[in-house]
Write a protein that holds these residues in place. Structure first.
Motif, PDB file in Angstrom:
ATOM      1  N   ARG A 288      49.202  26.868  39.118  1.00  0.00           N
ATOM      2  CA  ARG A 288      48.492  25.833  38.485  1.00  0.00           C
ATOM      3  C   ARG A 288      47.557  26.057  38.094  1.00  0.00           C
ATOM      4  O   ARG A 288      46.562  26.260  37.249  1.00  0.00           O
ATOM      5  CB  ARG A 288      49.452  24.900  38.806  1.00  0.00           C
ATOM      6  CG  ARG A 288      50.300  23.666  38.447  1.00  0.00           C
ATOM      7  CD  ARG A 288      50.522  23.162  39.710  1.00  0.00           C
ATOM      8  NE  ARG A 288      49.995  21.977  38.832  1.00  0.00           N
ATOM      9  CZ  ARG A 288      49.496  20.202  39.554  1.00  0.00           C
ATOM     10  NH1 ARG A 288      50.309  19.906  40.343  1.00  0.00           N
ATOM     11  NH2 ARG A 288      48.692  19.472  39.298  1.00  0.00           N
TER      12      ARG A 288
ATOM     13  N   LEU B  58      42.453  20.307  41.873  1.00  0.00           N
ATOM     14  CA  LEU B  58      44.282  19.354  41.886  1.00  0.00           C
ATOM     15  C   LEU B  58      44.347  18.962  42.920  1.00  0.00           C
ATOM     16  O   LEU B  58      45.021  17.557  42.430  1.00  0.00           O
ATOM     17  CB  LEU B  58      44.491  21.248  42.272  1.00  0.00           C
ATOM     18  CG  LEU B  58      46.007  21.767  42.116  1.00  0.00           C
ATOM     19  CD1 LEU B  58      46.368  21.667  40.526  1.00  0.00           C
ATOM     20  CD2 LEU B  58      46.516  22.806  42.464  1.00  0.00           C
TER      21      LEU B  58
ATOM     22  N   ASP C 194      49.606  20.046  47.582  1.00  0.00           N
ATOM     23  CA  ASP C 194      49.838  20.139  45.830  1.00  0.00           C
ATOM     24  C   ASP C 194      51.655  19.696  45.686  1.00  0.00           C
ATOM     25  O   ASP C 194      51.610  18.753  44.999  1.00  0.00           O
ATOM     26  CB  ASP C 194      48.954  20.603  45.340  1.00  0.00           C
ATOM     27  CG  ASP C 194      49.628  20.898  43.643  1.00  0.00           C
ATOM     28  OD1 ASP C 194      49.328  20.312  43.220  1.00  0.00           O
ATOM     29  OD2 ASP C 194      50.475  22.032  43.490  1.00  0.00           O
ATOM     30  N   GLN C 195      52.938  20.129  46.364  1.00  0.00           N
ATOM     31  CA  GLN C 195      53.505  20.076  46.050  1.00  0.00           C
ATOM     32  C   GLN C 195      54.628  18.875  46.590  1.00  0.00           C
ATOM     33  O   GLN C 195      55.361  19.043  45.821  1.00  0.00           O
ATOM     34  CB  GLN C 195      54.403  21.367  46.777  1.00  0.00           C
ATOM     35  CG  GLN C 195      54.225  22.678  45.879  1.00  0.00           C
ATOM     36  CD  GLN C 195      54.440  23.144  44.458  1.00  0.00           C
ATOM     37  OE1 GLN C 195      55.101  22.486  43.763  1.00  0.00           O
ATOM     38  NE2 GLN C 195      52.928  23.197  43.418  1.00  0.00           N
TER      39      GLN C 195
ATOM     40  N   ILE D 260      47.097  23.624  50.948  1.00  0.00           N
ATOM     41  CA  ILE D 260      46.261  23.455  49.667  1.00  0.00           C
ATOM     42  C   ILE D 260      48.393  23.088  48.821  1.00  0.00           C
ATOM     43  O   ILE D 260      48.107  22.516  48.043  1.00  0.00           O
ATOM     44  CB  ILE D 260      45.746  24.066  48.894  1.00  0.00           C
ATOM     45  CG1 ILE D 260      44.436  24.837  49.251  1.00  0.00           C
ATOM     46  CG2 ILE D 260      45.742  24.497  47.250  1.00  0.00           C
ATOM     47  CD1 ILE D 260      43.370  26.204  48.911  1.00  0.00           C
ATOM     48  N   GLY D 261      49.278  23.904  49.296  1.00  0.00           N
ATOM     49  CA  GLY D 261      50.337  23.964  48.393  1.00  0.00           C
ATOM     50  C   GLY D 261      51.011  23.290  48.909  1.00  0.00           C
ATOM     51  O   GLY D 261      51.171  22.282  47.758  1.00  0.00           O
TER      52      GLY D 261
ATOM     53  N   ASN E 288      46.030  14.671  43.922  1.00  0.00           N
ATOM     54  CA  ASN E 288      46.679  13.737  44.424  1.00  0.00           C
ATOM     55  C   ASN E 288      46.004  12.859  45.825  1.00  0.00           C
ATOM     56  O   ASN E 288      45.389  12.962  46.162  1.00  0.00           O
ATOM     57  CB  ASN E 288      47.513  15.318  45.512  1.00  0.00           C
ATOM     58  CG  ASN E 288      48.184  15.778  44.722  1.00  0.00           C
ATOM     59  OD1 ASN E 288      48.692  16.260  44.135  1.00  0.00           O
ATOM     60  ND2 ASN E 288      47.948  17.002  44.821  1.00  0.00           N
TER      61      ASN E 288
ATOM     62  N   VAL F 184      49.001  29.882  49.379  1.00  0.00           N
ATOM     63  CA  VAL F 184      48.994  28.268  48.922  1.00  0.00           C
ATOM     64  C   VAL F 184      50.855  28.321  47.985  1.00  0.00           C
ATOM     65  O   VAL F 184      50.409  26.846  47.767  1.00  0.00           O
ATOM     66  CB  VAL F 184      48.219  28.835  47.303  1.00  0.00           C
ATOM     67  CG1 VAL F 184      47.772  27.527  46.738  1.00  0.00           C
ATOM     68  CG2 VAL F 184      46.811  29.297  48.128  1.00  0.00           C
TER      69      VAL F 184
ATOM     70  N   ILE G 201      40.569  24.487  42.888  1.00  0.00           N
ATOM     71  CA  ILE G 201      41.531  23.880  43.495  1.00  0.00           C
ATOM     72  C   ILE G 201      40.910  22.721  44.220  1.00  0.00           C
ATOM     73  O   ILE G 201      41.749  21.780  44.412  1.00  0.00           O
ATOM     74  CB  ILE G 201      40.750  24.437  44.985  1.00  0.00           C
ATOM     75  CG1 ILE G 201      41.742  26.014  44.427  1.00  0.00           C
ATOM     76  CG2 ILE G 201      41.908  23.754  45.930  1.00  0.00           C
ATOM     77  CD1 ILE G 201      41.041  27.123  45.536  1.00  0.00           C
TER      78      ILE G 201
ATOM     79  N   ASP H  30      54.252  27.866  43.050  1.00  0.00           N
ATOM     80  CA  ASP H  30      54.088  26.368  41.958  1.00  0.00           C
ATOM     81  C   ASP H  30      52.256  26.434  41.775  1.00  0.00           C
ATOM     82  O   ASP H  30      51.951  25.754  41.119  1.00  0.00           O
ATOM     83  CB  ASP H  30      54.733  25.725  42.048  1.00  0.00           C
ATOM     84  CG  ASP H  30      56.506  26.341  41.819  1.00  0.00           C
ATOM     85  OD1 ASP H  30      56.461  26.245  41.554  1.00  0.00           O
ATOM     86  OD2 ASP H  30      56.994  25.319  43.016  1.00  0.00           O
ATOM     87  N   THR H  31      51.952  26.071  43.038  1.00  0.00           N
ATOM     88  CA  THR H  31      50.567  25.467  43.000  1.00  0.00           C
ATOM     89  C   THR H  31      50.108  26.582  42.591  1.00  0.00           C
ATOM     90  O   THR H  31      48.602  26.409  42.228  1.00  0.00           O
ATOM     91  CB  THR H  31      49.964  25.717  44.303  1.00  0.00           C
ATOM     92  OG1 THR H  31      50.483  24.338  45.109  1.00  0.00           O
ATOM     93  CG2 THR H  31      48.069  25.169  44.512  1.00  0.00           C
ATOM     94  N   THR H  32      49.990  27.816  43.278  1.00  0.00           N
ATOM     95  CA  THR H  32      48.954  28.882  42.708  1.00  0.00           C
ATOM     96  C   THR H  32      48.941  29.501  41.258  1.00  0.00           C
ATOM     97  O   THR H  32      47.896  29.452  40.485  1.00  0.00           O
ATOM     98  CB  THR H  32      50.019  30.617  43.352  1.00  0.00           C
ATOM     99  OG1 THR H  32      49.145  30.089  44.472  1.00  0.00           O
ATOM    100  CG2 THR H  32      49.344  31.744  42.476  1.00  0.00           C
TER     101      THR H  32
END
Length: 317
Positions: A65, A96, A284-285, A280-281, A100, A58, A93, A61-63
Motif C-alpha cells: 500500500r 496511511l 494498518d492491517q 505500522i503494519g 485508521n 512493516v 506512512i 500488505d501494508t508495504t
C-alpha cells in the motif's frame, strides 16, 4: 492534570525517540545504501524500498500500500529526486495511519465509567504482566484506585509476577489457589473493587494459544461472569504483543482476534529491536486501535500510541 498527562510530555517524547533508534538506524541505513548513485525514484529504487520495508516487519500488505502511494506520486509528479524519498515516505506512512481511527482521542478512557474493567490477553513472555503493572502505576499516579486480578491460575510464575507488581505499585490484588477457575478470580476481583469503590480493574488472563477453543471458552466465561456484576464489562480487552517478534506479533493478533473481541492493542519491547515497523503494519492491517507502546524498561516507559509522534520519532533527524 488529566488522566493521561502522565503518558505525555517532552521526557516521554525523548524516550520514544530513544526507543525507536534501532529501527530508525536499520531502516535508514538500508535506504541510504539503496540510493547511492541514484538521482531519481525509479522502479529499481521502489523495488529495493519494498524489500527494506518488508524486512523491517512493516508487513507485505501494508508495504504494498505504501509503495503504491509512492508510485502514484512518481506518476503524478513525473520526477522525484532520491533526496525527497525520506520525506515522501514519512508523508505516506502518516497518511496511511491517519486513515485508521487509532489516535489518543479515539482511545481515551471514559473515566465516568466506574469501575472501568480491562481484561488483558496475550501469550506468555510478551510483557503482559509488566504492561499491567505499568498501567496500574499510571492510573495510581493519576489518583485512581486500581484492583488487579490474577486470573492466570495455570502458572505460578504469573501470579507471583503480578503480586510483585501489586506490591511495587501498592495496589490490591485478588488471587486464589493454583488451578482455580479464572472466572472465579475475575468475579471476586470485580466484586471487591465494587465494594471498595475502585476506579479501575485490570484482569490478567492465561497466555495460551495451543488450543484456541479452550482459550475462547475460558475468555468468554470470564466475560460472562463479570457481566453479572457490571453488564458492560470488560470495557477494554487489551491484547499485548511483543514488537521484537515481528511477524509472530501479526500471527498472534490474528489468533487472539478469533478467540475474543479485542478492542485495544499494546505493543511492547520496541526499544530492544529494529522491528519497530511492526507497529505500522499492525496499526494498518487490524482494525483494532494500537493504544499503548512500550519503549523502555522503566515503570513510566509505557506510552499512549500517538501516530504523529511515532512517525516523527521514526523519521526525526
Amino acid at each position: 492534570m488529566g488522566l493521561f498527562d502522565f503518558f505525555r510530555g517532552s521526557a516521554k517524547k525523548e524516550t520514544l525517540d530513544k526507543g525507536l533508534e534501532k529501527t530508525k538506524e536499520s531502516v535508514f541505513k538500508k535506504i541510504s545504501r539503496t540510493l547511492i548513485g541514484k538521482s531519481k525514484v525509479d522502479d529499481e529504487v521502489l523495488d529495493e524500498l519494498e524489500e527494506i520495508l518488508i524486512t523491517s516487519d512493516v508487513g507485505v500488505d501494508t508495504t504494498l500500500r505504501i509503495i503504491e502511494r509512492i508510485e502514484q506520486r512518481v506518476s503524478r509528479d513525473k520526477f522525484l529526486g532520491t533526496g525527497e524519498l525520506n520525506s515522501i515516505l514519512k508523508e505516506e506512512i502518516t497518511a496511511l495511519l491517519a486513515e485508521n481511527k487509532n489516535d489518543i482521542s479515539d482511545n481515551f478512557l471514559d473515566i465516568n465509567t466506574k469501575p472501568y474493567v480491562i481484561m488483558v490477553v496475550g501469550v506468555n513472555g510478551v510483557g503482559k504482566t509488566t504492561t499491567i503493572g505499568k498501567l496500574a502505576h499510571a492510573f495510581k499516579k493519576a489518583g485512581k484506585t486500581v484492583y488487579l486480578g490474577a486470573a492466570d491460575t495455570f502458572r505460578a510464575a504469573a501470579v507471583e509476577q503480578l503480586n510483585i507488581w501489586a506490591d511495587r505499585v501498592q495496589t490490591p490484588i485478588v488471587k486464589q489457589q493454583m488451578g482455580s477457575d479464572p472466572a472465579s478470580v475475575a468475579y471476586d476481583t470485580l466484586n471487591s473493587a465494587i465494594a471498595n469503590n475502585a476506579d479501575v480493574v485490570i484482569i490478567d488472563t492465561a497466555g495460551r494459544l495451543h488450543n484456541k477453543v479452550n482459550l475462547m471458552n475460558e475468555l468468554s466465561k470470564i466475560k460472562r461472569v463479570m457481566q453479572k456484576l457490571v453488564p458492560e464489562a470488560p470495557h477494554e480487552i487489551l491484547l499485548v504483543l511483543d514488537g521484537s517478534t515481528g511477524q509472530n506479533a501479526f500471527e498472534q493478533a490474528k489468533q487472539f482476534s478469533v478467540a475474543t473481541e479485542i478492542n485495544a492493542l499494546a505493543i511492547t519491547k520496541l526499544d530492544g529491536t529494529a522491528k519497530g515497523g511492526v507497529v505500522i503494519g499492525i496499526s494498518d492491517q487490524f482494525k483494532i486501535p494500537v493504544k499503548y507502546i512500550g519503549v523502555g524498561e522503566g515503570i513510566d516507559d509505557l506510552q499512549l500510541f500517538n501516530k504523529q509522534e511515532f512517525v516523527d520519532s521514526l523519521f526525526g533527524e
